[in-house]
Scaffold this active site. Structure first.
Site, short mmCIF file in Angstrom:
data_model
loop_
_atom_site.label_atom_id
_atom_site.label_comp_id
_atom_site.label_asym_id
_atom_site.label_seq_id
_atom_site.Cartn_x
_atom_site.Cartn_y
_atom_site.Cartn_z
CE1 TYR A 95 -3.95 -21.69 -27.49
CE2 TYR A 95 -3.96 -21.31 -29.86
CZ TYR A 95 -4.63 -21.34 -28.65
OH TYR A 95 -5.95 -21.04 -28.62
N GLY A 102 -4.71 -16.14 -31.39
CA GLY A 102 -5.09 -14.80 -31.86
C GLY A 102 -4.16 -13.74 -31.28
CG ASP A 104 -7.66 -10.92 -30.40
OD1 ASP A 104 -7.06 -12.01 -30.50
OD2 ASP A 104 -8.90 -10.82 -30.52
CB THR A 127 -16.89 -11.07 -32.46
OG1 THR A 127 -16.71 -9.72 -32.85
CG2 THR A 127 -17.76 -11.81 -33.46
N1 LIG Z 1 -24.26 -1.77 -26.04
C1 LIG Z 1 -23.75 -2.97 -25.81
N2 LIG Z 1 -23.91 -3.58 -24.63
C2 LIG Z 1 -23.37 -4.79 -24.39
N3 LIG Z 1 -22.68 -5.50 -25.29
C3 LIG Z 1 -22.47 -4.94 -26.48
C4 LIG Z 1 -22.99 -3.67 -26.82
N4 LIG Z 1 -22.62 -3.37 -28.09
C5 LIG Z 1 -21.91 -4.43 -28.54
N5 LIG Z 1 -21.82 -5.38 -27.58
C6 LIG Z 1 -21.13 -6.67 -27.66
O1 LIG Z 1 -19.78 -6.42 -28.02
C7 LIG Z 1 -19.39 -7.21 -29.14
C8 LIG Z 1 -18.37 -6.46 -29.96
O2 LIG Z 1 -17.27 -6.25 -29.15
P1 LIG Z 1 -15.89 -5.71 -29.72
O3 LIG Z 1 -16.08 -4.40 -30.37
O4 LIG Z 1 -14.89 -5.80 -28.60
O5 LIG Z 1 -15.68 -6.80 -30.84
P2 LIG Z 1 -14.39 -7.07 -31.69
O6 LIG Z 1 -13.21 -6.56 -30.97
O7 LIG Z 1 -14.51 -6.58 -33.06
O8 LIG Z 1 -14.44 -8.61 -31.66
P3 LIG Z 1 -13.27 -9.55 -31.26
O9 LIG Z 1 -12.46 -8.88 -30.19
O10 LIG Z 1 -13.97 -10.77 -30.73
O11 LIG Z 1 -12.53 -9.75 -32.50
C9 LIG Z 1 -20.68 -7.45 -29.90
O12 LIG Z 1 -20.60 -8.66 -30.63
C10 LIG Z 1 -21.71 -7.52 -28.78
O13 LIG Z 1 -21.86 -8.86 -28.30
C1 LIG Z 2 -10.82 -15.82 -30.68
C2 LIG Z 2 -10.71 -14.49 -31.41
C3 LIG Z 2 -11.72 -14.41 -32.53
C4 LIG Z 2 -11.02 -13.39 -30.38
O1 LIG Z 2 -10.97 -12.15 -30.98
C5 LIG Z 2 -9.26 -14.27 -31.94
O2 LIG Z 2 -8.35 -14.27 -30.90
C6 LIG Z 2 -8.86 -15.32 -32.95
O3 LIG Z 2 -9.22 -15.24 -34.09
N1 LIG Z 2 -8.10 -16.35 -32.47
C7 LIG Z 2 -7.61 -17.43 -33.29
C8 LIG Z 2 -7.77 -18.76 -32.60
C9 LIG Z 2 -7.08 -18.88 -31.25
O4 LIG Z 2 -6.80 -17.89 -30.56
O5 LIG Z 2 -6.79 -20.04 -30.87
#
Ligand SMILES: Nc1ncnc2c1ncn2[C@@H]1O[C@H](COP(=O)(O)OP(=O)(O)OP(=O)(O)O)[C@@H](O)[C@H]1O
Ligand SMILES: CC(C)(CO)[C@@H](O)C(=O)NCCC(=O)O
Length: 243
Positions: A95, A102, A104, A127
């Site tokens: 970028y 992000g 992460d 998510t």
């Molecule tokens: N038992 C399950 N089986 C399959 N998928 C699941 C299960 N439980 C949750 N998920 C999926 O995992 C997602 C959450 O994943 P994770 O905990 O990695 O999210 P997060 O790290 O908070 O989100 P992000 O990384 O996008 O910010 C949920 O939105 C759902 O789609």
């Molecule tokens: C895409 C997510 C939500 C995945 O966790 C995170 O990396 C984020 O908020 N990113 C900002 C937008 C980008 O990465 O371009």
């Protein structure tokens, strides 16, 4: 008592604040690691694990970082929030406006860049779903798409007659009712995203390593992908490079 706890403390806590949940990982002086939850929810976590230093990456609202920083300050614990940079450890962010990538994703990219393989596709199924390509240790770019739950809720919100349940299917098939059509369709999107990502990445190399992480891993048909590694600690692996 408080002073004694602080002076005995010598472990590191890595914190990954995602949109759905906050995960953490204690790194002990002997290298042992233990995965835990949200230190702001479980207020004993820092004391019981003798934490002397906290390293945070967060894609949440700024208030989460501020609250954790304040908590660490009150407990006399060293705190640092790592953010996305233009480059780190010889890897440049694709970028131009690197601050918007992000953190992460950045951590997973840096974890991939430390691996020996030349071409690595990193996928997170949370998510949101993200894909990033790391080629010759450089970030070439990526994709962002709705995760399984998000895709389903968008369908429920924006249509009048589509409804569903909270199941996570463990295989793919054609559905014979609305709920199963939604579940199988959204699961197919997860697998389809990776298949499309592989097609694009193969323009750079046909010898591709795939790293995947995130709460939705069980939605992937792992046996259909070559050289795929599930690694729940990818974000922490990237963050450890800053220690
Ligand atoms: N038992 C399950 N089986 C399959 N998928 C699941 C299960 N439980 C949750 N998920 C999926 O995992 C997602 C959450 O994943 P994770 O905990 O990695 O999210 P997060 O790290 O908070 O989100 P992000 O990384 O996008 O910010 C949920 O939105 C759902 O789609
Ligand atoms: C895409 C997510 C939500 C995945 O966790 C995170 O990396 C984020 O908020 N990113 C900002 C937008 C980008 O990465 O371009």
């Amino acid at each position: 008592m408080e002073g004694k706890l602080v002076s005995e403390a010598r472990n590191l806590l890595l914190v990954d604040a995602g949109n759905t949940s906050v995960k953490s990982c204690v790194v002990k002086a002997n290298g042992e690691t233990i995965r835990l939850g949200d230190p702001l929810r479980d207020r004993d976590l820092i004391n019981t694990n003798k934490i002397s230093r906290v390293l945070l990456v967060s894609v949440r609202a700024q208030s989460y970082s501020e609250n954790l920083q304040q908590y660490c300050f009150d407990k006399q614990i060293r705190f640092r929030e790592v953010t996305t940079s233009e480059s780190a450890f010889g890897t440049a962010c694709a970028y131009e406006n690197y601050q918007t990538l992000g953190v992460d994703r950045w951590m997973m990219i840096l974890a991939a860049a430390a691996r020996p393989e030349d071409t690595i596709l990193v996928m997170s199924i949370g998510t949101a779903m993200t894909l990033d390509l790391v080629h010759n240790k450089q970030h070439l770019g990526g994709w962002i798409a709705p995760g399984f739950d998000l895709a389903k809720s968008a369908l429920f919100q924006k249509t009048a007659n589509v409804f569903g349940n909270a199941d996570y299917p463990n295989h793919n098939a054609f559905g014979d009712n609305t709920e199963s059509c939604v579940n199988f369709g959204c699961r197919a999107q997860v697998n389809g995203l990776l298949k499309e990502g592989i097609k694009c990445a193969e323009e750079y190399s046909t010898k591709l390593k795939i790293l995947v992480c995130g709460g939705g891993i069980s939605l992937l048909d792992l046996s259909e992908f070559d050289d795929i590694e599930v690694n729940e600690n990818l974000i922490f692996e990237g963050l450890m490079r800053f220690v």
